[in-house]
Enzyme design. Structure first.
Site, PDB file in Angstrom:
ATOM      1  N   ALA A   9       0.868  -1.223  -0.074  1.00  0.00           N
ATOM      2  CA  ALA A   9       0.041  -0.016   0.010  1.00  0.00           C
ATOM      3  C   ALA A   9       0.688   1.352   0.157  1.00  0.00           C
ATOM      4  O   ALA A   9       0.630   2.228   0.491  1.00  0.00           O
ATOM      5  CB  ALA A   9      -0.891  -0.051   1.266  1.00  0.00           C
ATOM      6  N   GLY A  11       1.918   2.869  -2.725  1.00  0.00           N
ATOM      7  CA  GLY A  11       1.894   3.483  -4.206  1.00  0.00           C
ATOM      8  C   GLY A  11       1.239   4.829  -3.510  1.00  0.00           C
ATOM      9  O   GLY A  11       0.369   5.062  -2.933  1.00  0.00           O
ATOM     10  N   ARG A  15      -3.590   9.433  -9.152  1.00  0.00           N
ATOM     11  CA  ARG A  15      -4.662   9.488 -10.007  1.00  0.00           C
ATOM     12  C   ARG A  15      -6.159   9.724  -9.043  1.00  0.00           C
ATOM     13  O   ARG A  15      -6.988  10.304  -9.687  1.00  0.00           O
ATOM     14  CB  ARG A  15      -4.856   8.506 -10.822  1.00  0.00           C
ATOM     15  CG  ARG A  15      -4.010   8.351 -12.148  1.00  0.00           C
ATOM     16  CD  ARG A  15      -4.008   7.190 -12.874  1.00  0.00           C
ATOM     17  NE  ARG A  15      -3.327   6.036 -12.205  1.00  0.00           N
ATOM     18  CZ  ARG A  15      -3.418   4.565 -12.515  1.00  0.00           C
ATOM     19  NH1 ARG A  15      -4.134   4.390 -13.684  1.00  0.00           N
ATOM     20  NH2 ARG A  15      -2.567   3.897 -11.854  1.00  0.00           N
ATOM     21  N   LYS A  22      -4.149   6.855  -1.002  1.00  0.00           N
ATOM     22  CA  LYS A  22      -5.484   6.024  -2.080  1.00  0.00           C
ATOM     23  C   LYS A  22      -5.974   5.096  -0.925  1.00  0.00           C
ATOM     24  O   LYS A  22      -7.224   4.969  -1.064  1.00  0.00           O
ATOM     25  CB  LYS A  22      -4.654   5.662  -2.984  1.00  0.00           C
ATOM     26  CG  LYS A  22      -5.873   4.902  -3.907  1.00  0.00           C
ATOM     27  CD  LYS A  22      -5.159   4.274  -5.066  1.00  0.00           C
ATOM     28  CE  LYS A  22      -4.295   2.933  -5.261  1.00  0.00           C
ATOM     29  NZ  LYS A  22      -3.927   2.648  -6.581  1.00  0.00           N
ATOM     30  N   GLN A  72       8.241   1.856   3.038  1.00  0.00           N
ATOM     31  CA  GLN A  72       9.025   1.866   1.679  1.00  0.00           C
ATOM     32  C   GLN A  72       9.182   3.281   1.432  1.00  0.00           C
ATOM     33  O   GLN A  72       8.325   3.975   0.774  1.00  0.00           O
ATOM     34  CB  GLN A  72       8.285   0.923   0.734  1.00  0.00           C
ATOM     35  CG  GLN A  72       8.919   1.037  -0.704  1.00  0.00           C
ATOM     36  CD  GLN A  72       8.158   0.438  -1.778  1.00  0.00           C
ATOM     37  OE1 GLN A  72       6.921   0.635  -1.779  1.00  0.00           O
ATOM     38  NE2 GLN A  72       8.939  -0.192  -2.811  1.00  0.00           N
ATOM     39  N   GLU A 153       5.001  -8.239 -17.657  1.00  0.00           N
ATOM     40  CA  GLU A 153       4.354  -7.167 -17.440  1.00  0.00           C
ATOM     41  C   GLU A 153       3.886  -6.395 -19.059  1.00  0.00           C
ATOM     42  O   GLU A 153       4.432  -6.930 -19.714  1.00  0.00           O
ATOM     43  CB  GLU A 153       5.108  -6.100 -16.984  1.00  0.00           C
ATOM     44  CG  GLU A 153       5.302  -6.280 -15.273  1.00  0.00           C
ATOM     45  CD  GLU A 153       4.086  -6.543 -14.664  1.00  0.00           C
ATOM     46  OE1 GLU A 153       3.098  -5.648 -14.386  1.00  0.00           O
ATOM     47  OE2 GLU A 153       3.650  -7.503 -14.293  1.00  0.00           O
ATOM     48  N   ASN A 168      -2.399 -11.593 -14.085  1.00  0.00           N
ATOM     49  CA  ASN A 168      -1.937 -11.693 -12.670  1.00  0.00           C
ATOM     50  C   ASN A 168      -2.641 -10.599 -11.761  1.00  0.00           C
ATOM     51  O   ASN A 168      -2.729  -9.616 -12.081  1.00  0.00           O
ATOM     52  CB  ASN A 168      -0.682 -11.287 -12.489  1.00  0.00           C
ATOM     53  CG  ASN A 168       0.017 -11.018 -11.323  1.00  0.00           C
ATOM     54  OD1 ASN A 168      -0.429 -11.549 -10.461  1.00  0.00           O
ATOM     55  ND2 ASN A 168       1.202 -10.305 -11.109  1.00  0.00           N
ATOM     56  N   ASN A 226      -7.852   3.113  -8.812  1.00  0.00           N
ATOM     57  CA  ASN A 226      -6.677   4.050  -9.138  1.00  0.00           C
ATOM     58  C   ASN A 226      -7.375   5.565  -9.130  1.00  0.00           C
ATOM     59  O   ASN A 226      -6.649   6.458  -9.153  1.00  0.00           O
ATOM     60  CB  ASN A 226      -6.092   3.638 -10.437  1.00  0.00           C
ATOM     61  CG  ASN A 226      -5.276   2.301 -10.363  1.00  0.00           C
ATOM     62  OD1 ASN A 226      -4.523   2.061  -9.447  1.00  0.00           O
ATOM     63  ND2 ASN A 226      -5.508   1.331 -11.317  1.00  0.00           N
ATOM     64  N   TYR A 364     -37.029  20.065  22.175  1.00  0.00           N
ATOM     65  CA  TYR A 364     -35.531  19.922  22.256  1.00  0.00           C
ATOM     66  C   TYR A 364     -35.187  19.094  23.660  1.00  0.00           C
ATOM     67  O   TYR A 364     -35.541  19.821  24.484  1.00  0.00           O
ATOM     68  CB  TYR A 364     -34.652  21.040  22.331  1.00  0.00           C
ATOM     69  CG  TYR A 364     -33.234  20.884  22.375  1.00  0.00           C
ATOM     70  CD1 TYR A 364     -32.357  19.769  21.597  1.00  0.00           C
ATOM     71  CD2 TYR A 364     -32.634  21.534  23.687  1.00  0.00           C
ATOM     72  CE1 TYR A 364     -31.101  19.625  22.011  1.00  0.00           C
ATOM     73  CE2 TYR A 364     -30.996  21.133  23.818  1.00  0.00           C
ATOM     74  CZ  TYR A 364     -30.596  20.264  23.085  1.00  0.00           C
ATOM     75  OH  TYR A 364     -29.210  19.981  23.454  1.00  0.00           O
TER      76      TYR A 364
HETATM   77  C1  UD1 Z   1       1.221  -5.404 -10.537  1.00  0.00           C
HETATM   78  C2  UD1 Z   1       1.798  -6.749 -11.327  1.00  0.00           C
HETATM   79  C3  UD1 Z   1       0.826  -6.955 -12.466  1.00  0.00           C
HETATM   80  C4  UD1 Z   1      -0.579  -7.160 -11.934  1.00  0.00           C
HETATM   81  C5  UD1 Z   1      -1.196  -5.951 -11.384  1.00  0.00           C
HETATM   82  C6  UD1 Z   1      -2.681  -6.226 -10.660  1.00  0.00           C
HETATM   83  C7  UD1 Z   1       4.240  -6.161 -10.869  1.00  0.00           C
HETATM   84  C8  UD1 Z   1       5.309  -6.035 -11.383  1.00  0.00           C
HETATM   85  N1  UD1 Z   1       3.043  -6.337 -11.679  1.00  0.00           N
HETATM   86  O1  UD1 Z   1       1.121  -4.182 -11.583  1.00  0.00           O
HETATM   87  O2  UD1 Z   1       1.574  -7.996 -13.140  1.00  0.00           O
HETATM   88  O3  UD1 Z   1      -1.452  -7.380 -13.097  1.00  0.00           O
HETATM   89  O4  UD1 Z   1      -0.239  -5.514 -10.429  1.00  0.00           O
HETATM   90  O5  UD1 Z   1      -3.144  -5.076 -10.407  1.00  0.00           O
HETATM   91  O6  UD1 Z   1       4.106  -6.505  -9.732  1.00  0.00           O
HETATM   92  N2  UD1 Z   1       3.260  -0.839  -4.389  1.00  0.00           N
HETATM   93  C9  UD1 Z   1       4.204  -0.580  -3.561  1.00  0.00           C
HETATM   94  N3  UD1 Z   1       5.192  -0.325  -3.870  1.00  0.00           N
HETATM   95  C10 UD1 Z   1       5.793   0.078  -4.850  1.00  0.00           C
HETATM   96  C11 UD1 Z   1       4.940  -0.199  -6.338  1.00  0.00           C
HETATM   97  C12 UD1 Z   1       3.686  -0.593  -5.841  1.00  0.00           C
HETATM   98  O7  UD1 Z   1       3.846  -0.580  -2.287  1.00  0.00           O
HETATM   99  O8  UD1 Z   1       7.156   0.434  -5.052  1.00  0.00           O
HETATM  100  C13 UD1 Z   1       2.028  -1.315  -4.313  1.00  0.00           C
HETATM  101  C14 UD1 Z   1       0.877  -0.437  -4.758  1.00  0.00           C
HETATM  102  O9  UD1 Z   1       0.515   0.598  -3.956  1.00  0.00           O
HETATM  103  C15 UD1 Z   1      -0.215  -1.333  -5.178  1.00  0.00           C
HETATM  104  C16 UD1 Z   1       0.358  -2.596  -5.314  1.00  0.00           C
HETATM  105  O10 UD1 Z   1       1.458  -2.606  -5.054  1.00  0.00           O
HETATM  106  O11 UD1 Z   1      -1.194  -1.543  -3.996  1.00  0.00           O
HETATM  107  C17 UD1 Z   1       0.547  -2.963  -7.037  1.00  0.00           C
HETATM  108  O12 UD1 Z   1       1.326  -1.948  -7.409  1.00  0.00           O
HETATM  109  P1  UD1 Z   1       0.866  -1.271  -8.977  1.00  0.00           P
HETATM  110  O13 UD1 Z   1       1.758  -0.046  -9.519  1.00  0.00           O
HETATM  111  O14 UD1 Z   1      -0.594  -0.896  -9.137  1.00  0.00           O
HETATM  112  O15 UD1 Z   1       1.146  -2.619  -9.702  1.00  0.00           O
HETATM  113  P2  UD1 Z   1       0.846  -2.554 -11.553  1.00  0.00           P
HETATM  114  O16 UD1 Z   1       2.134  -1.992 -11.996  1.00  0.00           O
HETATM  115  O17 UD1 Z   1      -0.441  -2.245 -11.654  1.00  0.00           O
END
Ligand code: UD1
Ligand code: CA
Length: 457
Positions: A9, A11, A15, A22, A72, A153, A168, A226, A364
């Site tokens: 969580a 990210g 958006r 988020k 992170q 990906e 995935n 998102n 009241y």
């Molecule tokens: C990721 C998967 C993809 C999958 C998709 C499903 C990878 C490389 N790809 O892609 O195969 O289909 O999820 O939704 O894993 N997050 C962090 N730290 C980071 C990056 C992400 O905590 O550095 C968290 C985000 O907050 C989110 C989750 O990981 O909750 C997924 O990250 P997101 O960037 O949405 O992954 P996708 O690129 O969509």
């Protein structure tokens, strides 16, 4: 040997265009991340670790007790996010990885993933789904005998790989030891320069261990949020899920599309809910109640057989058989007894009202302890505030308060007392007594017949 969950969580959720992280945006009254944690607990995870981003303290503050967080600082990819939780992973653990922005995931699905994982003895199992439109997702690559080979990906996929509709979900089940070893080897040499958790599949297979993909998720369950549009879609789907649950439990929803029940609420059978009603928080509604139209019941308890119409009830309790509304407002800490009537334009705050009492209109009642069988006449005001402090008033059982009375607190009326209409009561009234506190009427007979007032036309 326990099951631990790591929930990603960190990210930014750019958006969402929001100051709020988020995963703290709510779906049916509950933060997205807390929906995921509930599903995780339901699936049997004995601990949950949430990976939060820089400035994610707000997320930490919203999590239930016992859930830990790890920061992170820089979002370098999903693989990097899991690396932050490395210290929590024991070799003998089964690690479930979930995403904080997929509020519709269900405990049963995670449980099925874990069962699949254990049944086949995989080192890693990926939760996958078949999507009509797989755009944006990582694709599941299977080998000749349908075994999981890897995840690509979209940005790194070939034309042919992009045609794959099995995607995935971003949720996985790992053996602790295999995950720890894989984390050491994940690199960021891909189109996005990120550490992909998905690379763990190939790494693990390269070490001679096995991997599987479990196509057990619906597209709804893995839907990530998102932006606000997706948030409203999630809300709509969750609302439908909650409403269906209650209807199948014996609750009548006259118009499910216009009925908003948050995920923590409990409702007894044979209760009927009319449109425009919102049941919030951990409200508990008994059996055979009628709620609505147009009610907000927030973190409150309604016992069996209550009828509430066009009213707002916040952090309060209503005893069985009582009627509230239309247009009543019960503010926090109001305890209404059984068979009570709180009628139109009556506001109650921080008060107790005994069984069979009535305040039928325009009153009241603040900071009061009202006994049983009391009649509170129209327009009665419990004057609880002198501009500096609040004071309480007490009304004994079987008392009768005439219309348009002011009770200036602190004041006590004994049992079976009777207050004349239009009185302003400043002194205590002993039981079985009559009190009247108003100017005597003066009638000036013939007064209007004088020159000055005589009508001229
Ligand atoms: C990721 C998967 C993809 C999958 C998709 C499903 C990878 C490389 N790809 O892609 O195969 O289909 O999820 O939704 O894993 N997050 C962090 N730290 C980071 C990056 C992400 O905590 O550095 C968290 C985000 O907050 C989110 C989750 O990981 O909750 C997924 O990250 P997101 O960037 O949405 O992954 P996708 O690129 O969509
Ligand atoms: Ca991404």
């Amino acid at each position: 040997m326990g099951i631990k969950a790591i929930i990603l969580a960190a990210g930014k959720g750019t958006r969402m265009k929001s100051k709020l992280p988020k995963v703290l945006h709510k779906v049916c009254g509950k933060e997205m991340v807390n929906h995921v944690i509930d599903a995780s607990l339901e699936a049997g995870a004995k601990s949950n670790i949430v990976v939060i981003g820089h400035g994610g303290e707000a997320v930490g503050n919203c999590l239930p007790e016992g859930v830990e967080t790890v920061v992170q600082e820089e979002q370098l990819g999903t693989g990097h996010a899991v690396m932050m939780a490395n210290n929590y992973i024991d070799d003998s653990d089964t690690i479930v990885i979930l995403c904080g922005d997929t509020p519709l995931i269900e405990g049963e699905t995670i449980k099925a993933l874990i069962e699949f994982h254990r049944k086949y003895g995989f080192a890693v199992s990926v939760l996958s789904a078949l999507m009509e439109n797989p755009k944006g997702y990582g694709r599941i690559i299977r080998g000749e005998s349908k075994e999981l080979v890897g995840i690509v990906e979209e940005k790194d996929a070939s034309e042919e790989q992009r045609l794959v509709c099995e995607i995935n979900s971003g949720m996985y089940c790992f053996e602790g030891k295999a995950l720890r070893e894989a984390l050491l080897e994940i690199r960021s040499d891909n189109s996005q320069g990120e550490y992909y958790l998905t690379d763990a599949v190939e790494i693990i297979r390269g070490k001679g261990m096995t991997a599987g993909a479990f196509a057990g998720a619906t597209s709804e369950q893995i839907m990530g949020v998102n932006n606000r549009l997706q948030l409203s879609e999630a809300e709509c789907l969750m609302k439908k899920r909650i409403n269906e649950f209650h209807m199948l439990n014996g609750v009548t929803l006259i118009d499910p599309l216009a009925t908003y029940i948050e995920s923590g609420a409990l409702i007894g059978s044979d209760t009927i809910i009319y449109p425009g009603s919102l049941i919030k928080g951990n409200s508990v509604i008994g059996e055979g109640c009628i709620v609505g139209p147009g009610c907000t019941i927030d973190s409150s308890r309604l016992d069996d057989g209550c009828e509430i119409q066009n009213s707002v009830i916040v952090k309060s309790a209503v005893g069985s058989g009582s009627k509230v509304g239309p247009f009543a407002y019960l503010r926090p800490n109001s305890n209404i007894g059984r068979n009570v009537k709180i009628g139109d334009f009556v506001e109650v705050k921080n008060s107790n009202i005994g069984d069979n009492s009535k305040a039928s209109h325009l009153s009241y009642i603040g900071d009061a302890d009202v006994g049983e069988d009391v009649n509170i006449g129209c327009g009665t005001v419990f004057v609880n505030y002198d501009g500096k402090k609040k004071s309480r008033a007490k009304v004994g059982d079987r008392s009768f308060i005439g219309c348009n009375t002011n009770l200036i607190a602190p004041v006590e009326l004994g049992e079976n007392s009777y207050i004349a209409a239009g009185s302003t009561i400043t002194d205590n009234v002993p039981g079985d007594s009559f009190a009247i506190a108003r100017q005597r009427q003066t009638t000036k007979e013939g007064y209007l017949k004088g020159d000055k007032w005589e009508k001229k036309d």
